[in-house]
Design an enzyme around this catalytic site. Sequence first.
Site, PDB file in Angstrom:
ATOM      1  N   SER A  48       0.706  -1.744  -0.054  1.00 37.04           N
ATOM      2  CA  SER A  48       0.014  -0.018  -0.375  1.00 37.04           C
ATOM      3  C   SER A  48       0.952   1.319   0.001  1.00 37.04           C
ATOM      4  O   SER A  48       0.365   2.752   0.109  1.00 37.04           O
ATOM      5  CB  SER A  48      -0.949   0.310   1.081  1.00 37.04           C
ATOM      6  N   LYS A  66      -5.386   4.409   8.287  1.00 36.41           N
ATOM      7  CA  LYS A  66      -4.891   5.303   7.936  1.00 36.41           C
ATOM      8  C   LYS A  66      -5.116   6.789   8.092  1.00 36.41           C
ATOM      9  O   LYS A  66      -4.459   7.812   7.952  1.00 36.41           O
ATOM     10  CB  LYS A  66      -4.385   4.539   6.549  1.00 36.41           C
TER      11      LYS A  66
END
Length: 366
Positions: free
Chosen positions: A258, A303
């Site tokens: 990611s 996140k």
Amino acid sequence: MPRRTATMLASTLMLIALLCAGVLIKVPYSEMTPGPTVNTLGEHGGEPVLQVSGHKTYPTTGHLNMTTVRVTSADYNMNLFQAVYGWLAHDNIVVPHDTLYPDGKTEEQSSQENAEEFSQSQESAKVAALKQLDIPVQTRVVVSTVVKAKPAQGKLHAGDVIKAVDGTSVKQPSDVAKLVTKHQAGEKVVFTVVPAKEAAAAEKAGKEPTGTEQVAVTTEEADPKKGDKHAIVGIQAGTDHTFPFNIDIKLADVGGPSAGLMFALGLVDKLTPDDLAGGKFVAGTGTITEDGKVGPIGGIEMKTVGARDRGAEYFLTPAENCASAAKDIPDGLTLVKVKTIDDAVKSLKDLRAGKTGSLPSCTAAK
């Protein structure tokens, strides 16, 4: 014993029993929490995250932070109280254990898979960044892995450059499988390869490898027990790249794919004089392909929380994660939707110019 005392005693004993049950009862869930964020333009562990040599680099200001998620290990047994607390807490998520570790995947298997994905994301980020800057990158098809106890073992090796199969040139990894599966099990396939050692030596010397070898491998059935009779030799083909200068990404203890987008943007910023971040605190996430397409990731809610806690004002969000991320945006954080590295670069340029009104935004699904 007075009734009131008996009632209090019974209630106390019941509470103790519930507390013991909550601690002792294990549930099949795992927890996700915000993890560390790292500025790809800065340092980590005392050295620059992105290191470039053999090409001019430029000063940068601000942040282009990659973000992470912490998860409980495959071996961790969450109790009932921990699961309930996780469901009620705002800054963490409780999910079924199989969501993170499907098919009984062990901690070791998960760590290995994450490390491989992280390594591949770095390679893809380098290619995407250089393509964005129109800097040529040479790509070649190689043997990525050789499966033990399969026909190719001892004949082909990881790192061998595959030039052709049965005399037909290969341009991408899928070409290898297509040509092999044209055969019946028991037939020979002839690979034209540059041995890994020679390819590595030529790359180090900055030259194109020239010497090739013909390697014949007899195919076998893929999985006769399951009736899968298509021909295989027991290799996995992949791509390798030759860069015109050295690029190293120095960041350990991070897994998964990611961080690809933010690594690529950090490289674009360092290799151009524009100062892409422009002093802003931007964080983000997203996988990236070699042609610059940004893909979705897991744990987006964690996140965004982690990024805002570190001070981020803008968060580059994969388009496919936008609806989920927009359900609960941390105060003071603006989500910016991106589909490609080009989208991200354009949005960063708009931010630097103060054109915040033109930024593509994320909206929650109705």
